[in-house]
Motif scaffolding. Sequence first.
Motif, PDB file in Angstrom:
ATOM      1  N   ASP A  51       0.842  -1.187   0.000  1.00 44.19           N
ATOM      2  CA  ASP A  51       0.000   0.000   0.000  1.00 44.19           C
ATOM      3  C   ASP A  51       0.880   1.242   0.000  1.00 44.19           C
ATOM      4  O   ASP A  51       2.025   1.214   0.452  1.00 44.19           O
ATOM      5  N   ASN A  52       0.333   2.339  -0.505  1.00 40.75           N
ATOM      6  CA  ASN A  52       1.148   3.513  -0.720  1.00 40.75           C
ATOM      7  C   ASN A  52       0.346   4.787  -0.501  1.00 40.75           C
ATOM      8  O   ASN A  52      -0.872   4.775  -0.518  1.00 40.75           O
ATOM      9  N   VAL A  53       1.068   5.886  -0.319  1.00 41.54           N
ATOM     10  CA  VAL A  53       0.484   7.210  -0.169  1.00 41.54           C
ATOM     11  C   VAL A  53       1.109   8.112  -1.227  1.00 41.54           C
ATOM     12  O   VAL A  53       2.303   8.018  -1.509  1.00 41.54           O
ATOM     13  N   SER A  54       0.303   8.986  -1.818  1.00 45.19           N
ATOM     14  CA  SER A  54       0.830   9.907  -2.819  1.00 45.19           C
ATOM     15  C   SER A  54       0.446  11.342  -2.487  1.00 45.19           C
ATOM     16  O   SER A  54      -0.558  11.588  -1.820  1.00 45.19           O
ATOM     17  N   LEU A  55       1.259  12.269  -2.975  1.00 45.81           N
ATOM     18  CA  LEU A  55       0.951  13.692  -2.921  1.00 45.81           C
ATOM     19  C   LEU A  55       0.301  14.074  -4.240  1.00 45.81           C
ATOM     20  O   LEU A  55       0.789  13.672  -5.302  1.00 45.81           O
ATOM     21  N   ASN A  56      -0.782  14.846  -4.189  1.00 46.15           N
ATOM     22  CA  ASN A  56      -1.535  15.195  -5.388  1.00 46.15           C
ATOM     23  C   ASN A  56      -1.597  16.706  -5.568  1.00 46.15           C
ATOM     24  O   ASN A  56      -1.730  17.450  -4.603  1.00 46.15           O
ATOM     25  N   PHE A  57      -1.526  17.127  -6.828  1.00 45.32           N
ATOM     26  CA  PHE A  57      -1.695  18.525  -7.183  1.00 45.32           C
ATOM     27  C   PHE A  57      -2.423  18.580  -8.510  1.00 45.32           C
ATOM     28  O   PHE A  57      -2.097  17.828  -9.421  1.00 45.32           O
ATOM     29  N   GLY A  58      -3.426  19.433  -8.621  1.00 49.47           N
ATOM     30  CA  GLY A  58      -4.178  19.484  -9.859  1.00 49.47           C
ATOM     31  C   GLY A  58      -4.711  20.858 -10.183  1.00 49.47           C
ATOM     32  O   GLY A  58      -4.818  21.740  -9.320  1.00 49.47           O
ATOM     33  N   LEU A  59      -5.040  21.043 -11.447  1.00 47.99           N
ATOM     34  CA  LEU A  59      -5.701  22.238 -11.948  1.00 47.99           C
ATOM     35  C   LEU A  59      -7.016  21.809 -12.576  1.00 47.99           C
ATOM     36  O   LEU A  59      -7.066  20.810 -13.293  1.00 47.99           O
ATOM     37  N   ARG A  60      -8.061  22.571 -12.325  1.00 41.52           N
ATOM     38  CA  ARG A  60      -9.385  22.201 -12.818  1.00 41.52           C
ATOM     39  C   ARG A  60     -10.069  23.444 -13.375  1.00 41.52           C
ATOM     40  O   ARG A  60      -9.941  24.534 -12.834  1.00 41.52           O
ATOM     41  N   LEU A  61     -10.805  23.248 -14.451  1.00 43.43           N
ATOM     42  CA  LEU A  61     -11.597  24.305 -15.046  1.00 43.43           C
ATOM     43  C   LEU A  61     -13.030  23.801 -15.151  1.00 43.43           C
ATOM     44  O   LEU A  61     -13.268  22.713 -15.668  1.00 43.43           O
ATOM     45  N   GLU A  62     -13.947  24.593 -14.646  1.00 40.44           N
ATOM     46  CA  GLU A  62     -15.350  24.177 -14.560  1.00 40.44           C
ATOM     47  C   GLU A  62     -16.222  25.227 -15.235  1.00 40.44           C
ATOM     48  O   GLU A  62     -16.024  26.424 -15.048  1.00 40.44           O
ATOM     49  N   HIS A  63     -17.209  24.768 -16.023  1.00 39.71           N
ATOM     50  CA  HIS A  63     -18.124  25.663 -16.725  1.00 39.71           C
ATOM     51  C   HIS A  63     -19.554  25.315 -16.339  1.00 39.71           C
ATOM     52  O   HIS A  63     -19.972  24.155 -16.439  1.00 39.71           O
ATOM     53  N   LYS A  64     -20.309  26.304 -15.892  1.00 35.68           N
ATOM     54  CA  LYS A  64     -21.705  26.094 -15.492  1.00 35.68           C
ATOM     55  C   LYS A  64     -22.585  26.068 -16.732  1.00 35.68           C
ATOM     56  O   LYS A  64     -22.631  27.023 -17.500  1.00 35.68           O
ATOM     57  N   LEU A  65     -23.287  24.930 -16.935  1.00 34.39           N
ATOM     58  CA  LEU A  65     -24.175  24.795 -18.077  1.00 34.39           C
ATOM     59  C   LEU A  65     -25.558  25.375 -17.769  1.00 34.39           C
ATOM     60  O   LEU A  65     -26.055  26.237 -18.483  1.00 34.39           O
ATOM     61  N   ILE A  66     -26.178  24.848 -16.715  1.00 30.73           N
ATOM     62  CA  ILE A  66     -27.462  25.346 -16.232  1.00 30.73           C
ATOM     63  C   ILE A  66     -27.421  25.360 -14.714  1.00 30.73           C
ATOM     64  O   ILE A  66     -26.371  25.097 -14.134  1.00 30.73           O
ATOM     65  N   ASP A  67     -28.524  25.612 -14.062  1.00 29.05           N
ATOM     66  CA  ASP A  67     -28.605  25.870 -12.627  1.00 29.05           C
ATOM     67  C   ASP A  67     -27.647  25.042 -11.770  1.00 29.05           C
ATOM     68  O   ASP A  67     -26.819  25.573 -11.070  1.00 29.05           O
ATOM     69  N   ARG A  68     -27.699  23.720 -11.785  1.00 29.07           N
ATOM     70  CA  ARG A  68     -26.847  22.871 -10.941  1.00 29.07           C
ATOM     71  C   ARG A  68     -25.981  21.896 -11.738  1.00 29.07           C
ATOM     72  O   ARG A  68     -25.424  20.965 -11.180  1.00 29.07           O
TER      73      ARG A  68
END
Length: 105
Positions: A51-68
């Motif tokens: 078993d292992n542990v990792s460090l995570n880093f990310g970039l995310r781009l989100e676009h709202k289509l409709i209400d939720r």
Amino acid sequence: MSNNIRYLEFPLEVKYFFRNKKLNPYITGGLSYFKYENSHSENSISLEYGDNVSLNFGLRLEHKLIDRLYINIESNFSYQIEPVTTTIDYTPYIFSISTGIDYRF
């Protein structure tokens, strides 16, 4: 020569967003715990995965289509803290790009 590895990933991440409008950029970071299940190696070296542990880093781009309803694209970099196997001393990394649709209740 191939290896088949099955694992479960349990991430613990935080997310920071820059603005809350129709198009939202995010930065994510945290830790993931990898629980390895069945592993199979078809080469002469017998690998035992721990078993292992990792460090995570990310970039995310989100676009709202409709209400939720949102559509997103995310890149993520994970660096394994300890070696994946006990027989070979190396620490791999994972780079991924994913996309999806979110519905928020």
